[in-house]
Scaffold this motif. Structure first.
Motif: not given
Lengths: 119, 402
Positions: B13-18, B155, B159
């Protein structure tokens, strides 16, 4: 006149010979990945801003472009934030026009993480 | 607060830094004694701490959380980390050791702490994750040879927009593309700030139109009322952390709200005791130039003040609703107050601002005593000109009468 180089963050790219000092700064200091057979790559350990600065000072004008986290396509063309987004300071993946935020893609975005983690 | 309601509870559920999240998740799943530690480097607000918390939760690990700038010496680190590093449960369950703000070791003698961490990484029976804001500090450079460095960045705007749309959907809101994008650009990669901005636009009266989310006073009032009316300490802490305000102002506003609240005497005494401790903390921070102490301010209010005011109906006392009439004179920058404060500051070895905001309210109150007033006038050199002295004397008497 400086050479314009388009680099996809997370993708392999080649560079002209820039000398050992530049190579050393990129690979040792800024964490750019290098493999003889495939070339260079910016990844999660790369100091992107530093690497771009080094390349510019060596005469290579860099234009960064991000990939879509969901499908892997280039994400920047047609992005409404193209002017305001500093691609050297944001994280490496984004969303392409096919998976734009307007299309309620959060579920798909989250699933892609799980798929990549298991894969 | 929506930023709390929509706080990610799972890694996906986090966004960015995938890629960073993937690399670290794989690192932890393959970790065995002797593996390098992970070093998360990135500016504040990029989700490093949230990520580590969720990572431990996802793997069912106990998180041993230490702030490196609190435990600077080798001995203290050994005491705090030693057991955690060498202990594995009977069933082989490991703990995740998290050393936050390791760049806090830099700047002063770290008394062997960095060397201790480097050694510990080799010997630890449990994985160690470290986080730092400044990748260029000497200590981080020393540590990086024994760590896998992973960069955390904000992010990209698209995003953030995706997440905002998710929040808007959850709240049943219809927000225009243009308005949403303006919020995303305004938040500059800070997801929590973007959510707060979205919430503030939706809570503002409709007739205010576009740009209403920039109404600072309303945000301040929301944050303080969010603190006083929070359900628990975590929510109270988050409300204060969302507030962009100088620490002096923060303490002053909390004090004004407490004084105006009509709390029963016992609770009032406890609440003001905490405010006083916060004031001392800021004084200590200013004196030592140790800005890291700032992080304890919100925590002090959440841990000590919040339990006292919880459920007591305390509300934020608005900017124009001052509790002490005398402060009106102090803060309104009148010519005489400024003149007296400059003279007082020179004698008391303090700044004009500190004199105005901290000392003079009390000094003015004491001026009701003629003897004190005359001594003060002499000490500050206000008696140099008889005409001016008369004017200052009248002014001090008026202030004392307030």
């Amino acid at each position: 006149m400086a050479e314009k180089k388009r680099i996809v963050v997370g993708g392999w790219f080649d560079l002209p010979r820039l000398g050992t000092e530049v190579f050393s700064a990129l690979v040792r200091k800024q964490g750019v990945v290098y493999e003889k057979s495939t070339g260079f790559k910016f990844d999660s350990g790369t100091d992107l801003q530093g690497a771009v600065r080094t390349l510019r000072s060596a005469g290579v004008d860099v234009e960064l472009t991000l990939r879509c986290w969901i499908c892997g396509k280039e994400a920047c063309p047609g992005c409404p934030y193209l002017q305001s987004c500093d691609r050297a300071s944001v994280s490496s993946f984004c969303l392409c026009a096919d998976h734009s935020p307007e299309k309620s893609v959060f579920g798909e975005y989250a699933r892609t993480f799980d798929v990549n983690l298991k894969g | 607060m929506w930023s709390e309601k929509y706080r990610p509870s799972r890694l996906d559920q986090l966004i960015g830094n995938e890629d960073a999240r993937l690399v670290l998740s794989l690192w932890l799943s393959k970790w065995k004694p002797g593996t390098k530690a992970a070093l998360l480097v990135g500016p504040p607000g990029t989700g490093k701490t949230t990520f580590v918390n969720l990572l431990a939760r996802a793997d069912g690990m106990n998180l041993v959380d230490l702030n490196a700038s609190d435990v600077r010496t080798k001995e203290k680190l050994q005491r705090r980390m030693g057991e955690a590093m060498s202990t594995v449960s009977l069933f082989g369950e490991r703990s995740l050791i998290f050393l936050d703000e390791v760049d806090g070791l830099a700047g002063r003698a770290d008394l062997g702490a960095v060397e201790f961490i480097k050694e510990s990484v080799k010997e630890s029976q449990n994985p160690i994750v470290m986080a730092a804001n400044d990748p260029d500090s000497d200590e981080i450079k020393k540590l990086s040879s024994s760590c896998m460095t992973v960069r955390f960045r904000p992010p990209p705007p698209r995003e953030v927009e995706m997440y905002l749309r998710e929040v808007a959907r959850g709240e049943g809101l219809a927000v225009g593309d243009e308005e949403l994008r303006a919020l995303v650009i305004e938040a500059a990669g800070d997801v929590r700030q973007a959510i707060n901005l979205l919430q503030s636009t939706q809570n503002a009266p409709r007739e205010e139109g576009r740009g209403r989310y920039k109404d600072k006073d309303r945000t301040v009032s929301e944050a303080f009322n969010g603190f006083f009316g929070a359900a628990d300490k975590g929510e109270a802490l988050a409300s204060l952390r969302d507030l962009s305000m100088s620490p002096f102002e923060k303490v002053r506003e909390v004090q004004r709200s407490v004084v105006k609240s009509g709390l029963p005497p016992g609770a009032m005494a406890k609440a003001l005791e905490t405010v006083s401790r916060a004031d001392l903390l800021i004084g200590k921070m200013m004196k030592a130039g140790d800005w890291r102490l700032l992080r304890y301010l919100d925590r002090l209010f959440a841990e000590e003040l919040f339990p006292v005011v919880k459920g007591m109906g305390v509300k934020y006392a608005g900017q124009d609703d001052l509790p002490f009439p005398v402060l009106v004179r102090v803060w309104n920058d009148s010519k005489k107050v400024r003149e007296v404060s400059v003279k007082y500051a020179a004698k008391a070895h303090t700044s004009g601002m500190s004199a105005r905001s901290q000392d003079l309210p009390y000094v003015f109150a004491l001026c009701s005593k003629k003897k004190f007033r005359e001594d003060l006038e002499r000490a500050l050199g206000l008696d140099a000109d008889p005409d001016l002295l008369q004017s200052y004397d009248r002014f001090l008497q008026k202030e004392a009468a307030r």
